[in-house]
Design a protein around this motif. Structure first.
Motif, PDB file in Angstrom:
ATOM      1  N   ASN A  88      -9.169   4.203   1.544  1.00 32.77           N
ATOM      2  CA  ASN A  88      -9.949   4.234   0.302  1.00 32.77           C
ATOM      3  C   ASN A  88      -9.850   2.921  -0.458  1.00 32.77           C
ATOM      4  OD1 ASN A  88     -10.585   6.877   0.899  1.00 32.77           O
ATOM      5  ND2 ASN A  88      -9.058   7.760  -0.478  1.00 32.77           N
ATOM      6  N   LYS A  89      -8.648   2.376  -0.509  1.00 31.32           N
ATOM      7  CA  LYS A  89      -8.446   1.111  -1.223  1.00 31.32           C
ATOM      8  C   LYS A  89      -9.196  -0.027  -0.544  1.00 31.32           C
ATOM      9  CE  LYS A  89      -4.823  -1.977  -2.937  1.00 31.32           C
ATOM     10  NZ  LYS A  89      -3.356  -2.217  -3.020  1.00 31.32           N
ATOM     11  N   ARG A  90      -9.134  -0.064   0.774  1.00 29.07           N
ATOM     12  CA  ARG A  90      -9.767  -1.151   1.520  1.00 29.07           C
ATOM     13  C   ARG A  90     -11.284  -1.076   1.429  1.00 29.07           C
ATOM     14  NH1 ARG A  90     -12.610  -4.107   3.545  1.00 29.07           N
ATOM     15  NH2 ARG A  90     -12.406  -5.364   5.461  1.00 29.07           N
TER      16      ARG A  90
ATOM     17  N   GLY B 207       0.801  -1.216   0.000  1.00 30.07           N
ATOM     18  CA  GLY B 207       0.000   0.000   0.000  1.00 30.07           C
ATOM     19  C   GLY B 207       0.833   1.265   0.000  1.00 30.07           C
TER      20      GLY B 207
ATOM     21  N   LYS C 131     -13.133   0.962  -0.727  1.00 30.23           N
ATOM     22  CA  LYS C 131     -13.653   1.411  -2.032  1.00 30.23           C
ATOM     23  C   LYS C 131     -14.438   2.714  -1.888  1.00 30.23           C
ATOM     24  CE  LYS C 131     -12.195  -2.403  -4.045  1.00 30.23           C
ATOM     25  NZ  LYS C 131     -11.569  -3.053  -2.872  1.00 30.23           N
TER      26      LYS C 131
ATOM     27  N   ILE D 264      -5.383   6.991   1.738  1.00 29.09           N
ATOM     28  CA  ILE D 264      -5.299   6.207   0.502  1.00 29.09           C
ATOM     29  C   ILE D 264      -5.530   4.729   0.793  1.00 29.09           C
ATOM     30  CG2 ILE D 264      -3.729   5.416  -1.325  1.00 29.09           C
ATOM     31  CD1 ILE D 264      -2.483   8.223  -1.263  1.00 29.09           C
ATOM     32  N   ASN D 265      -4.934   4.242   1.861  1.00 28.90           N
ATOM     33  CA  ASN D 265      -5.112   2.831   2.211  1.00 28.90           C
ATOM     34  C   ASN D 265      -6.543   2.545   2.656  1.00 28.90           C
ATOM     35  OD1 ASN D 265      -2.428   2.185   1.635  1.00 28.90           O
ATOM     36  ND2 ASN D 265      -1.739   2.745   3.680  1.00 28.90           N
TER      37      ASN D 265
END
Length: 202
Positions: free
Chosen positions: A181-183, A86, A185, A178-179
């Motif tokens: 958001n990635k986790r 990440g 969605k 950011i992490n």
């Protein structure tokens, strides 16, 4: 959209003009958005928001330092790295990108702010986003000015997060979002509870 005159600078005037045209299209009639090369934009504007990738930051700032002198510089730069695990914050020799900017342009006033506002969220809402902007700097008057600028973007005055060295914690915090958001969605943002806003920033 808030009625301020914005000049978009780029190494390439063609790219700057493309970006300015897109902003005018989204912001609607009457939006005052123009384009220029970086040096001209820096020379003509009293407030400069530096929103560039950290890679090449030192080179770009060194090149533009003569045009930055005497300006209020707002560093929005996030020194980030990415790998399979990440996003993560990079080590910066001076402590943060904002402090590097201050050291490279000692004749300017540097404030760190706007690191955590998602460009995607700003585009999608086409209006105010109810998130808080954390502002760090060594000059109280400059921080107050940036706090007022935040109102035009988020609907809330920026929050004083301390002196410029706190940018060492502020910049890599973007990696956390950011992490997230990635986790999940999503496009997460920050909101600070319990703050009574300074009326000078309204």
């Amino acid at each position: 959209a808030a009625g301020r005159h914005v000049v978009i600078g780029s190494r390439s005037i063609e790219r700057a003009e493309e970006a300015a045209a897109e902003v005018r299209r989204r912001a609607g009639d009457g939006a005052r958005v123009s384009a220029a090369d970086n040096a001209s934009a820096a020379a003509d504007c009293p407030i400069v928001l530096l929103a560039v990738p950290y890679k090449g930051h030192r080179e770009l700032v060194s090149e533009l330092a003569p045009f930055f002198a005497g300006k209020l510089l707002v560093s929005c730069v996030n020194p980030l790295g990415f790998d399979k695990a990440g996003a993560y914050g990079l080590d910066v020799e001076e402590g943060s990108a904002a402090e590097q900017l201050r050291d490279l342009v000692p004749d300017a006033t540097v404030v760190a702010a706007f690191h955590h506002l998602s460009a995607v969220t700003l585009w999608e809402h086409e209006g105010l986003v109810q998130e808080d902007v954390l502002v760090c700097g060594d000059d109280r008057t400059a921080k107050d000015e940036v706090a007022r600028l935040a109102v035009a973007i988020t609907g809330r005055p920026g929050i004083d997060g301390g002196v410029l060295r706190v940018a060492r914690q502020l910049e890599p915090l973007t990696a956390v979002l950011i992490n997230v958001n990635k986790r999940y969605k999503t496009h997460s943002g920050l909101a600070v509870n319990g703050v009574v806003h300074d009326p000078r920033a309204a």
